[in-house]
Scaffold this motif. Structure first.
Motif, mmCIF file in Angstrom:
data_model
loop_
_atom_site.group_PDB
_atom_site.id
_atom_site.type_symbol
_atom_site.label_atom_id
_atom_site.label_comp_id
_atom_site.label_asym_id
_atom_site.label_seq_id
_atom_site.Cartn_x
_atom_site.Cartn_y
_atom_site.Cartn_z
ATOM 1 N N THR A 45 73.294 -70.828 -14.714
ATOM 2 C CA THR A 45 73.100 -70.356 -13.339
ATOM 3 C C THR A 45 72.545 -68.938 -13.381
ATOM 4 N N GLN A 46 71.554 -68.662 -12.544
ATOM 5 C CA GLN A 46 70.979 -67.330 -12.412
ATOM 6 C C GLN A 46 70.300 -67.252 -11.046
ATOM 7 N N THR A 47 69.903 -66.058 -10.656
ATOM 8 C CA THR A 47 69.319 -65.852 -9.334
ATOM 9 C C THR A 47 68.074 -64.985 -9.453
ATOM 10 N N LEU A 48 67.026 -65.410 -8.770
ATOM 11 C CA LEU A 48 65.793 -64.636 -8.671
ATOM 12 C C LEU A 48 65.527 -64.386 -7.194
ATOM 13 N N ALA A 49 65.376 -63.108 -6.842
ATOM 14 C CA ALA A 49 65.148 -62.749 -5.435
ATOM 15 C C ALA A 49 63.833 -62.005 -5.310
ATOM 16 N N THR A 50 63.131 -62.275 -4.215
ATOM 17 C CA THR A 50 61.916 -61.564 -3.844
ATOM 18 C C THR A 50 62.189 -60.876 -2.504
ATOM 19 N N ARG A 110 63.862 -48.171 -18.186
ATOM 20 C CA ARG A 110 63.560 -48.831 -16.921
ATOM 21 C C ARG A 110 64.323 -48.142 -15.779
ATOM 22 N N ARG A 111 65.572 -47.773 -16.051
ATOM 23 C CA ARG A 111 66.358 -47.084 -15.022
ATOM 24 C C ARG A 111 65.704 -45.747 -14.647
ATOM 25 N N ALA A 112 65.176 -45.055 -15.649
ATOM 26 C CA ALA A 112 64.516 -43.775 -15.393
ATOM 27 C C ALA A 112 63.241 -43.950 -14.574
ATOM 28 N N GLU A 113 62.628 -45.147 -14.634
ATOM 29 C CA GLU A 113 61.421 -45.430 -13.856
ATOM 30 C C GLU A 113 61.733 -45.909 -12.449
ATOM 31 N N GLY A 114 63.019 -45.965 -12.106
ATOM 32 C CA GLY A 114 63.398 -46.355 -10.757
ATOM 33 C C GLY A 114 63.907 -47.773 -10.631
ATOM 34 N N TRP A 115 63.964 -48.510 -11.745
ATOM 35 C CA TRP A 115 64.517 -49.854 -11.704
ATOM 36 C C TRP A 115 66.020 -49.788 -11.429
ATOM 37 N N GLN A 116 66.536 -50.835 -10.798
ATOM 38 C CA GLN A 116 67.980 -51.037 -10.751
ATOM 39 C C GLN A 116 68.365 -51.781 -12.025
ATOM 40 N N VAL A 117 69.190 -51.183 -12.844
ATOM 41 C CA VAL A 117 69.624 -51.768 -14.109
ATOM 42 C C VAL A 117 71.144 -51.720 -14.162
ATOM 43 N N GLU A 118 71.759 -52.893 -14.208
ATOM 44 C CA GLU A 118 73.217 -52.962 -14.284
ATOM 45 C C GLU A 118 73.627 -54.001 -15.318
ATOM 46 N N TYR A 119 74.678 -53.709 -16.058
ATOM 47 C CA TYR A 119 75.307 -54.690 -16.944
ATOM 48 C C TYR A 119 76.683 -54.162 -17.312
ATOM 49 N N ASP A 162 62.838 -54.670 -10.085
ATOM 50 C CA ASP A 162 61.593 -53.929 -10.233
ATOM 51 C C ASP A 162 61.222 -53.333 -8.875
ATOM 52 N N PRO A 163 61.212 -52.011 -8.735
ATOM 53 C CA PRO A 163 60.939 -51.418 -7.423
ATOM 54 C C PRO A 163 59.513 -51.644 -6.942
ATOM 55 N N GLU A 164 58.579 -51.858 -7.859
ATOM 56 C CA GLU A 164 57.184 -52.023 -7.467
ATOM 57 C C GLU A 164 56.943 -53.379 -6.808
ATOM 58 N N THR A 165 57.511 -54.433 -7.388
ATOM 59 C CA THR A 165 57.308 -55.786 -6.853
ATOM 60 C C THR A 165 58.448 -56.242 -5.945
ATOM 61 N N ILE A 201 54.436 -55.744 -24.470
ATOM 62 C CA ILE A 201 55.575 -55.241 -23.709
ATOM 63 C C ILE A 201 55.151 -54.521 -22.439
ATOM 64 N N ARG A 202 53.891 -54.060 -22.368
ATOM 65 C CA ARG A 202 53.411 -53.369 -21.175
ATOM 66 C C ARG A 202 53.353 -54.287 -19.959
ATOM 67 N N VAL A 203 53.326 -55.606 -20.174
ATOM 68 C CA VAL A 203 53.353 -56.550 -19.056
ATOM 69 C C VAL A 203 54.609 -56.341 -18.218
ATOM 70 N N ILE A 204 55.720 -56.015 -18.890
ATOM 71 C CA ILE A 204 56.983 -55.767 -18.188
ATOM 72 C C ILE A 204 57.109 -54.299 -17.797
ATOM 73 N N GLU A 205 56.763 -53.412 -18.726
ATOM 74 C CA GLU A 205 57.015 -52.000 -18.508
ATOM 75 C C GLU A 205 56.013 -51.336 -17.569
ATOM 76 N N ASP A 206 54.781 -51.814 -17.572
ATOM 77 C CA ASP A 206 53.718 -51.118 -16.843
ATOM 78 C C ASP A 206 53.069 -52.027 -15.801
ATOM 79 N N SER A 207 52.082 -52.804 -16.208
ATOM 80 C CA SER A 207 51.355 -53.652 -15.261
ATOM 81 C C SER A 207 50.815 -54.872 -15.985
ATOM 82 N N ARG A 208 50.477 -55.883 -15.219
ATOM 83 C CA ARG A 208 49.900 -57.092 -15.778
ATOM 84 C C ARG A 208 48.402 -56.886 -15.987
ATOM 85 N N PRO A 209 47.865 -57.349 -17.124
ATOM 86 C CA PRO A 209 46.416 -57.253 -17.317
ATOM 87 C C PRO A 209 45.688 -58.229 -16.406
ATOM 88 N N ASP A 210 44.479 -57.881 -16.004
ATOM 89 C CA ASP A 210 43.686 -58.760 -15.155
ATOM 90 C C ASP A 210 43.116 -59.913 -15.973
#
Length: 333
Positions: free
Chosen positions: A100-105, A37-46, A69-72, A216-225
């Protein structure tokens, strides 16, 4: 006796070796997925990723995790995330989220507080980890947005499974009990303050077809229509307002819903006013909608209860004979 002891020791050593190999493979697979995911441009930290649970489980713990996710533009962060599986059934996963967790758009940040949030997931043993069944349980949920609104629910349950005999189709159901809209949402939906503080219940039972399996492609690639939406039962109760819907919808080439839902609404005038306040029905359609629906209600012999079709055609939505706006898009991309 000595032979029995030797057999037990050999078996225990073999099982320990199997667990070590499995735990190492599980950790490397998780790290490889995050690296991809990091190689695809995602920000991944832990800060840490460990696998424990000897002898019968693989318990994966990721601490201080951040995913973007840089796309969304979606960003999720949590102090930890846990993923459990039995060492002898690795395709059945249990996920646990922190309280507790955070979701940002790109438009807002939402703080999510819960007393419990867990999920159970079974996938098929193939390269794309195709979804078989899943359940989600959330208790004591409270959401707070930087846009000023709050909402919550005592309990939310959701489930999904492959529909028997139908390719790329899934039974999806959800139920929410004692939903609290919050002051900002209440002000938007119920400016007069005539409704109770809580929505007693929301229920949703559907069968949804997709262009490809959920995997797994729903997360890695795109959502199916979505290709088809069969609403078996959708209903909600808020004080004296009750709404039920069912029907079958398809999707046109532009991704808009096509088809018809049968609606039953009790105290429909109040519902129409809420829909206008929320922007679901444009204000310029409000008077025509109330006039037309009032005529339909009188034909059925009731001023307050309404049975009317909600139709989607040519990119438009019609409530009975009255156009009320554009048809919803069912494209998930």
């Amino acid at each position: 006796m000595r032979k029995l002891i030797i057999v037990v020791l050999v078996a225990a050593t073999a099982w320990a070796a199997y667990w070590v190999i499995g735990a190492t493979a599980s950790q490397k697979a998780t790290e490889a997925w995050l690296d991809a995911r990091r190689a695809e441009g995602w920000q991944v930290e832990y800060t840490d990723l460990t696998v424990r649970g000897f002898p019968n489980r693989f318990d994966t713990m990721i601490t201080d995790i951040v995913l973007t996710d840089p796309e969304t533009g979606l960003n999720w962060r949590a102090p930890f995330f846990q993923l459990f599986s039995l060492s002898y059934q690795p395709n059945h996963l249990i996920a646990a989220w922190p309280n507790t967790q955070t979701l940002a758009t790109p438009l807002q940040k939402i703080d999510i507080n819960t007393t419990k949030m867990t999920a159970s997931l079974k996938v098929l043993p193939n390269s794309t980890l195709t979804l078989d069944t899943a359940t989600l349980v959330v208790e004591g949920a409270a959401l707070t947005s930087t846009n000023g609104w709050k909402a919550g629910a005592d309990k939310l349950t959701a489930a999904i499974r492959q529909t028997v005999g139908k390719e790329n189709t899934y039974d999806i159901a959800a139920q929410a009990d004692t939903v609290t809209p919050g002051e900002a949402l209440r002000a938007m939906l119920d400016g007069g303050g005539t409704l109770p503080d809580v929505i007693e219940g929301l229920n949703f039972d559907t069968e949804i077809g997709f262009t490809r399996p959920l995997d797994i492609r729903v997360i890695e690639d795109s959502r199916p229509d979505i290709t088809a939406l069969n609403i078996k039962d959708a209903r909600g109760t808020w004080g004296e307002l009750q709404l039920r819907a069912k029907g079958n919808l398809s999707v046109d080439e532009q991704g808009f819903a096509v088809g018809e839902l049968a609606l039953n609404a009790r105290n429909w005038r109040e519902m129409l006013a809420l829909a206008v306040q929320a922007g679901a029905v444009p204000a310029e359609y409000a008077s025509a909608a109330e006039l037309g629906l009032g005529f339909v209600a009188r034909l059925s012999g009731s001023e307050t209860s309404l049975d009317v079709p909600l139709a989607f055609k040519d990119g438009r939505t019609l409530l009975g004979p009255v156009p009320v706006g554009a048809a919803p898009s069912l494209n998930l991309r």
